[in-house]
Design a protein around this motif. Structure first.
Motif, PDB file in Angstrom:
ATOM      1  N   LEU A 155       8.713  -6.085   7.844  1.00 13.32           N
ATOM      2  CA  LEU A 155       9.698  -6.763   8.671  1.00 13.32           C
ATOM      3  C   LEU A 155       9.464  -8.270   8.596  1.00 13.32           C
ATOM      4  O   LEU A 155       8.330  -8.736   8.743  1.00 13.32           O
ATOM      5  N   ALA A 156      10.559  -9.022   8.409  1.00 16.47           N
ATOM      6  CA  ALA A 156      10.459 -10.477   8.314  1.00 16.47           C
ATOM      7  C   ALA A 156      10.512 -11.116   9.691  1.00 16.47           C
ATOM      8  O   ALA A 156      11.306 -10.728  10.543  1.00 16.47           O
ATOM      9  N   HIS A 164       4.896 -14.231   6.598  1.00 14.72           N
ATOM     10  CA  HIS A 164       5.606 -13.802   7.802  1.00 14.72           C
ATOM     11  C   HIS A 164       6.315 -12.455   7.634  1.00 14.72           C
ATOM     12  O   HIS A 164       7.326 -12.192   8.287  1.00 14.72           O
ATOM     13  N   TRP A 165       5.782 -11.592   6.778  1.00 10.48           N
ATOM     14  CA  TRP A 165       6.300 -10.231   6.627  1.00 10.48           C
ATOM     15  C   TRP A 165       5.217  -9.264   7.100  1.00 10.48           C
ATOM     16  O   TRP A 165       4.117  -9.248   6.554  1.00 10.48           O
ATOM     17  N   LEU A 207      12.525  -3.537   2.851  1.00 10.18           N
ATOM     18  CA  LEU A 207      12.310  -4.768   3.599  1.00 10.18           C
ATOM     19  C   LEU A 207      13.367  -4.861   4.691  1.00 10.18           C
ATOM     20  O   LEU A 207      14.506  -4.442   4.501  1.00 10.18           O
ATOM     21  N   PHE A 208      12.983  -5.429   5.827  1.00  8.97           N
ATOM     22  CA  PHE A 208      13.885  -5.532   6.972  1.00  8.97           C
ATOM     23  C   PHE A 208      13.990  -6.986   7.425  1.00  8.97           C
ATOM     24  O   PHE A 208      12.976  -7.658   7.628  1.00  8.97           O
ATOM     25  N   MET A 277      15.418  -0.719  11.888  1.00 10.10           N
ATOM     26  CA  MET A 277      14.114  -0.497  12.487  1.00 10.10           C
ATOM     27  C   MET A 277      14.125  -1.043  13.908  1.00 10.10           C
ATOM     28  O   MET A 277      14.276  -2.252  14.116  1.00 10.10           O
ATOM     29  N   TYR A 278      14.003  -0.139  14.874  1.00 10.97           N
ATOM     30  CA  TYR A 278      13.989  -0.547  16.271  1.00 10.97           C
ATOM     31  C   TYR A 278      12.556  -0.798  16.714  1.00 10.97           C
ATOM     32  O   TYR A 278      11.658  -0.003  16.431  1.00 10.97           O
ATOM     33  N   ARG A 279      12.357  -1.899  17.417  1.00 12.31           N
ATOM     34  CA  ARG A 279      11.013  -2.273  17.844  1.00 12.31           C
ATOM     35  C   ARG A 279      11.018  -2.643  19.316  1.00 12.31           C
ATOM     36  O   ARG A 279      11.846  -3.424  19.776  1.00 12.31           O
TER      37      ARG A 279
END
Length: 298
Positions: A155-156, A164-165, A207-208, A277-279
Protein backbone atom coordinates in the motif's frame (compact mmCIF):
# COMPACT_ATOMS: atom_id res chain seq x y z
CA UNK A 1 7.10 10.45 -12.12
CA UNK A 2 4.02 9.80 -14.28
CA UNK A 3 0.29 10.50 -14.04
CA UNK A 4 -1.94 7.49 -13.43
CA UNK A 5 -5.70 7.20 -13.78
CA UNK A 6 -7.41 3.79 -13.75
CA UNK A 7 -10.46 5.18 -15.54
CA UNK A 8 -8.56 5.63 -18.81
CA UNK A 9 -6.65 2.36 -18.94
CA UNK A 10 -7.35 -0.97 -20.65
CA UNK A 11 -5.64 -3.97 -19.10
CA UNK A 12 -4.48 -7.35 -20.34
CA UNK A 13 -6.27 -9.63 -17.84
CA UNK A 14 -6.96 -12.95 -19.61
CA UNK A 15 -7.10 -14.85 -16.29
CA UNK A 16 -10.65 -13.53 -15.88
CA UNK A 17 -11.76 -15.65 -18.87
CA UNK A 18 -11.39 -19.01 -17.08
CA UNK A 19 -13.93 -20.78 -14.87
CA UNK A 20 -11.89 -22.96 -12.52
CA UNK A 21 -10.41 -21.02 -9.56
CA UNK A 22 -7.05 -22.82 -9.70
CA UNK A 23 -6.77 -22.22 -13.47
CA UNK A 24 -7.60 -18.53 -13.03
CA UNK A 25 -4.79 -18.36 -10.48
CA UNK A 26 -2.39 -20.16 -12.81
CA UNK A 27 -3.29 -17.86 -15.70
CA UNK A 28 -2.68 -14.83 -13.47
CA UNK A 29 0.66 -16.26 -12.34
CA UNK A 30 1.80 -16.51 -15.96
CA UNK A 31 0.14 -13.57 -17.71
CA UNK A 32 0.39 -10.81 -15.13
CA UNK A 33 3.40 -8.50 -15.31
CA UNK A 34 5.78 -7.85 -12.47
CA UNK A 35 4.83 -5.10 -10.02
CA UNK A 36 7.72 -3.01 -11.35
CA UNK A 37 8.97 -2.46 -14.88
CA UNK A 38 12.53 -1.64 -13.86
CA UNK A 39 14.54 -1.31 -10.67
CA UNK A 40 14.01 1.97 -8.78
CA UNK A 41 16.97 4.33 -8.80
CA UNK A 42 16.67 4.62 -4.99
CA UNK A 43 17.70 0.97 -4.67
CA UNK A 44 21.38 0.39 -3.95
CA UNK A 45 22.31 -2.57 -6.13
CA UNK A 46 24.71 -5.00 -4.48
CA UNK A 47 24.04 -8.12 -6.57
CA UNK A 48 22.44 -7.27 -9.91
CA UNK A 49 19.22 -8.88 -11.10
CA UNK A 50 16.66 -8.30 -13.83
CA UNK A 51 12.90 -7.97 -14.29
CA UNK A 52 11.13 -9.64 -17.22
CA UNK A 53 9.12 -7.17 -19.35
CA UNK A 54 5.32 -7.37 -19.41
CA UNK A 55 5.39 -8.28 -23.10
CA UNK A 56 7.31 -11.48 -22.37
CA UNK A 57 4.72 -12.67 -19.84
CA UNK A 58 1.98 -11.96 -22.38
CA UNK A 59 3.89 -14.05 -24.92
CA UNK A 60 4.26 -16.93 -22.45
CA UNK A 61 0.54 -16.76 -21.69
CA UNK A 62 -0.35 -16.89 -25.39
CA UNK A 63 1.90 -19.92 -25.89
CA UNK A 64 0.25 -21.63 -22.89
CA UNK A 65 -3.33 -20.55 -23.57
CA UNK A 66 -4.35 -23.80 -25.27
CA UNK A 67 -3.12 -25.78 -22.26
CA UNK A 68 -4.98 -23.46 -19.87
CA UNK A 69 -8.19 -24.11 -21.79
CA UNK A 70 -7.59 -27.86 -21.39
CA UNK A 71 -6.99 -27.45 -17.67
CA UNK A 72 -10.11 -25.34 -17.33
CA UNK A 73 -12.08 -28.30 -18.70
CA UNK A 74 -10.18 -30.83 -16.59
CA UNK A 75 -8.19 -29.25 -13.72
CA UNK A 76 -7.23 -32.59 -12.13
CA UNK A 77 -3.50 -32.42 -13.04
CA UNK A 78 -3.18 -28.95 -11.57
CA UNK A 79 -5.22 -29.80 -8.47
CA UNK A 80 -3.13 -32.92 -7.84
CA UNK A 81 0.07 -30.91 -8.13
CA UNK A 82 -1.17 -28.20 -5.75
CA UNK A 83 -2.31 -30.87 -3.27
CA UNK A 84 1.37 -31.45 -2.45
CA UNK A 85 1.37 -28.08 -0.72
CA UNK A 86 0.23 -28.40 2.89
CA UNK A 87 0.82 -24.77 3.81
CA UNK A 88 -1.86 -22.09 3.39
CA UNK A 89 0.69 -19.37 2.61
CA UNK A 90 -0.16 -17.52 -0.58
CA UNK A 91 3.48 -16.97 -1.43
CA UNK A 92 4.11 -20.72 -1.43
CA UNK A 93 1.00 -21.36 -3.52
CA UNK A 94 2.24 -18.80 -6.04
CA UNK A 95 5.61 -20.55 -6.15
CA UNK A 96 3.86 -23.89 -6.75
CA UNK A 97 1.90 -22.40 -9.64
CA UNK A 98 5.14 -21.16 -11.20
CA UNK A 99 6.67 -24.61 -10.69
CA UNK A 100 3.68 -26.34 -12.33
CA UNK A 101 3.97 -24.12 -15.40
CA UNK A 102 7.73 -24.58 -15.65
CA UNK A 103 7.61 -28.39 -15.53
CA UNK A 104 4.39 -28.75 -17.61
CA UNK A 105 6.34 -28.22 -20.82
CA UNK A 106 6.75 -31.20 -23.15
CA UNK A 107 9.59 -30.60 -25.64
CA UNK A 108 9.78 -26.89 -24.69
CA UNK A 109 6.35 -26.42 -26.26
CA UNK A 110 5.20 -23.58 -24.01
CA UNK A 111 8.41 -21.83 -22.95
CA UNK A 112 12.19 -22.28 -23.30
CA UNK A 113 12.97 -23.27 -19.69
CA UNK A 114 14.14 -26.55 -18.23
CA UNK A 115 14.08 -26.90 -14.45
CA UNK A 116 17.51 -27.88 -13.12
CA UNK A 117 16.55 -27.48 -9.48
CA UNK A 118 13.96 -26.06 -7.11
CA UNK A 119 14.44 -24.85 -3.52
CA UNK A 120 18.19 -25.42 -3.66
CA UNK A 121 19.83 -24.80 -0.29
CA UNK A 122 23.33 -23.35 -0.31
CA UNK A 123 25.31 -24.62 2.69
CA UNK A 124 28.82 -23.80 3.83
CA UNK A 125 29.97 -26.05 6.62
CA UNK A 126 27.28 -26.00 9.29
CA UNK A 127 25.85 -22.68 8.04
CA UNK A 128 22.96 -22.31 5.56
CA UNK A 129 23.76 -19.31 3.36
CA UNK A 130 20.42 -19.20 1.57
CA UNK A 131 18.16 -20.97 -0.87
CA UNK A 132 17.48 -20.57 -4.60
CA UNK A 133 13.84 -20.80 -5.66
CA UNK A 134 14.57 -22.02 -9.20
CA UNK A 135 17.65 -22.83 -11.24
CA UNK A 136 16.76 -23.05 -14.94
CA UNK A 137 18.36 -23.69 -18.28
CA UNK A 138 17.01 -21.34 -20.92
CA UNK A 139 17.22 -23.37 -24.14
CA UNK A 140 16.70 -20.23 -26.22
CA UNK A 141 19.77 -18.46 -24.86
CA UNK A 142 21.63 -21.52 -23.52
CA UNK A 143 22.10 -19.67 -20.23
CA UNK A 144 21.69 -20.84 -16.66
CA UNK A 145 19.16 -18.60 -14.88
CA UNK A 146 18.40 -18.11 -11.20
CA UNK A 147 14.80 -17.09 -10.43
CA UNK A 148 13.46 -15.81 -7.14
CA UNK A 149 9.67 -15.56 -6.96
CA UNK A 150 7.46 -13.55 -4.63
CA UNK A 151 3.79 -12.63 -4.36
CA UNK A 152 3.46 -9.30 -2.55
CA UNK A 153 0.83 -6.73 -1.62
CA UNK A 154 1.92 -3.17 -0.86
CA UNK A 155 0.00 0.00 0.00
CA UNK A 156 1.31 3.44 -0.96
CA UNK A 157 1.50 6.27 1.54
CA UNK A 158 3.18 9.65 1.56
CA UNK A 159 4.70 10.67 -1.76
CA UNK A 160 4.61 7.16 -3.33
CA UNK A 161 8.40 6.88 -3.48
CA UNK A 162 9.95 3.52 -2.68
CA UNK A 163 10.29 3.92 1.14
CA UNK A 164 6.56 4.68 1.44
CA UNK A 165 5.08 1.35 0.30
CA UNK A 166 4.00 -0.88 3.19
CA UNK A 167 2.96 -4.52 3.33
CA UNK A 168 0.19 -6.08 5.38
CA UNK A 169 2.72 -6.12 8.18
CA UNK A 170 4.20 -2.63 8.27
CA UNK A 171 7.62 -4.11 8.99
CA UNK A 172 7.44 -5.54 5.46
CA UNK A 173 8.13 -2.71 3.02
CA UNK A 174 8.72 -2.72 -0.72
CA UNK A 175 12.16 -1.25 -0.14
CA UNK A 176 13.06 -3.99 2.35
CA UNK A 177 11.96 -6.72 -0.09
CA UNK A 178 13.99 -5.31 -2.98
CA UNK A 179 17.00 -4.93 -0.68
CA UNK A 180 16.59 -8.56 0.35
CA UNK A 181 16.70 -9.56 -3.33
CA UNK A 182 19.88 -7.66 -4.10
CA UNK A 183 21.72 -8.21 -0.79
CA UNK A 184 20.82 -11.80 0.05
CA UNK A 185 18.78 -13.79 -2.44
CA UNK A 186 20.88 -13.02 -5.52
CA UNK A 187 24.28 -13.31 -3.83
CA UNK A 188 25.16 -16.64 -5.46
CA UNK A 189 27.27 -16.89 -8.61
CA UNK A 190 27.55 -20.69 -8.72
CA UNK A 191 25.49 -23.72 -7.78
CA UNK A 192 27.55 -26.91 -7.54
CA UNK A 193 29.56 -26.89 -10.78
CA UNK A 194 27.19 -24.57 -12.65
CA UNK A 195 27.78 -20.85 -13.25
CA UNK A 196 24.71 -18.64 -12.89
CA UNK A 197 24.61 -16.40 -15.95
CA UNK A 198 21.39 -14.42 -15.40
CA UNK A 199 19.25 -13.58 -12.39
CA UNK A 200 15.55 -12.65 -12.43
CA UNK A 201 13.05 -11.59 -9.80
CA UNK A 202 9.47 -12.74 -10.44
CA UNK A 203 7.64 -10.20 -8.29
CA UNK A 204 3.89 -10.21 -8.79
CA UNK A 205 0.78 -9.48 -6.75
CA UNK A 206 -0.96 -6.15 -6.23
CA UNK A 207 -0.07 -2.55 -5.48
CA UNK A 208 -2.65 -0.29 -3.85
CA UNK A 209 -2.96 3.48 -4.16
CA UNK A 210 -4.98 5.74 -1.86
CA UNK A 211 -8.63 5.90 -2.89
CA UNK A 212 -8.42 8.95 -5.13
CA UNK A 213 -9.23 9.44 -8.82
CA UNK A 214 -5.77 10.27 -10.19
CA UNK A 215 -2.26 10.40 -8.75
CA UNK A 216 1.31 10.89 -9.87
CA UNK A 217 3.38 7.77 -9.33
CA UNK A 218 7.05 6.79 -9.84
CA UNK A 219 8.04 5.62 -13.31
CA UNK A 220 9.27 2.25 -12.00
CA UNK A 221 5.72 1.11 -11.21
CA UNK A 222 4.28 -1.26 -13.79
CA UNK A 223 1.13 0.45 -15.10
CA UNK A 224 0.31 -2.44 -17.44
CA UNK A 225 -0.99 -4.04 -14.22
CA UNK A 226 -4.21 -2.79 -12.65
CA UNK A 227 -3.49 -0.89 -9.46
CA UNK A 228 -5.81 -1.44 -6.53
CA UNK A 229 -7.15 1.15 -4.11
CA UNK A 230 -7.04 1.27 -0.35
CA UNK A 231 -8.65 3.42 2.29
CA UNK A 232 -10.26 3.78 5.70
CA UNK A 233 -13.75 4.47 4.29
CA UNK A 234 -16.37 1.92 3.21
CA UNK A 235 -17.22 2.23 -0.52
CA UNK A 236 -20.82 2.90 -1.51
CA UNK A 237 -20.93 0.26 -4.23
CA UNK A 238 -21.43 -3.43 -3.27
CA UNK A 239 -18.14 -5.18 -2.57
CA UNK A 240 -17.27 -8.72 -1.55
CA UNK A 241 -14.68 -9.97 0.88
CA UNK A 242 -12.26 -12.30 -0.90
CA UNK A 243 -11.16 -15.68 0.40
CA UNK A 244 -7.42 -16.26 0.85
CA UNK A 245 -6.81 -17.93 -2.53
CA UNK A 246 -8.85 -15.22 -4.26
CA UNK A 247 -6.15 -12.74 -3.37
CA UNK A 248 -4.29 -14.27 -6.32
CA UNK A 249 -7.36 -14.07 -8.57
CA UNK A 250 -11.05 -13.67 -7.62
CA UNK A 251 -13.41 -16.48 -8.58
CA UNK A 252 -15.92 -15.96 -11.39
CA UNK A 253 -18.72 -15.36 -8.87
CA UNK A 254 -18.79 -13.96 -5.36
CA UNK A 255 -18.09 -16.50 -2.62
CA UNK A 256 -19.83 -14.33 -0.01
CA UNK A 257 -22.71 -11.89 0.33
CA UNK A 258 -22.04 -8.16 -0.16
CA UNK A 259 -19.98 -6.93 2.78
CA UNK A 260 -21.93 -5.39 5.66
CA UNK A 261 -19.46 -5.79 8.51
CA UNK A 262 -16.02 -4.61 7.43
CA UNK A 263 -12.64 -5.66 8.79
CA UNK A 264 -9.05 -5.29 7.61
CA UNK A 265 -9.07 -7.36 4.44
CA UNK A 266 -9.21 -7.38 0.64
CA UNK A 267 -12.55 -6.68 -1.04
CA UNK A 268 -13.61 -6.77 -4.67
CA UNK A 269 -16.12 -5.00 -6.90
CA UNK A 270 -17.20 -7.50 -9.57
CA UNK A 271 -18.76 -4.82 -11.78
CA UNK A 272 -15.57 -2.77 -12.13
CA UNK A 273 -13.11 -5.61 -11.35
CA UNK A 274 -11.53 -3.26 -8.83
CA UNK A 275 -9.78 -4.60 -5.69
CA UNK A 276 -10.07 -2.51 -2.54
CA UNK A 277 -8.01 -2.95 0.62
CA UNK A 278 -9.92 -1.74 3.66
CA UNK A 279 -7.85 -0.66 6.64
CA UNK A 280 -8.84 0.29 10.15
CA UNK A 281 -6.16 2.78 11.30
CA UNK A 282 -6.12 1.76 14.95
CA UNK A 283 -5.56 -1.91 14.09
CA UNK A 284 -3.03 -1.70 11.29
CA UNK A 285 0.09 -2.41 13.32
CA UNK A 286 -1.22 -5.26 15.44
CA UNK A 287 -3.81 -7.17 13.38
CA UNK A 288 -1.98 -7.19 10.07
CA UNK A 289 1.28 -8.17 11.68
CA UNK A 290 -0.41 -11.27 13.07
CA UNK A 291 -2.26 -11.93 9.78
CA UNK A 292 0.87 -11.66 7.69
CA UNK A 293 2.87 -13.98 9.96
CA UNK A 294 0.18 -16.64 9.64
CA UNK A 295 -0.56 -16.55 5.92
CA UNK A 296 2.11 -14.90 3.81
CA UNK A 297 5.66 -15.72 2.73
CA UNK A 298 8.01 -12.76 2.84
Amino acid sequence: MLAYSAQTTTYFEPWLNFRQPCVRQLAFTIASPNLIQHLPTELNIQHAFEIHPAELWQKYYQQYQERLIELDQNPAPLLQFLAQLKSTRLGLRFEMLIWFWLQDNPEQRYHPYEVIGHSLQQIEGAKTLGELDFLLLNHQTQRIEHWEVALKYYLAEGDYTLPHWYGLNRDDTFLKKLRHFTERQFQFEHVSSLDIQQKFAILKGQLFLPNVTAVTIPAWIQTARRLGKWGHTIPQQPMYRLTRHEWICPNTQATSAPAIWWCNDLYYDFSSQQPYMYRQPALIDFVYKCYNELHFKC
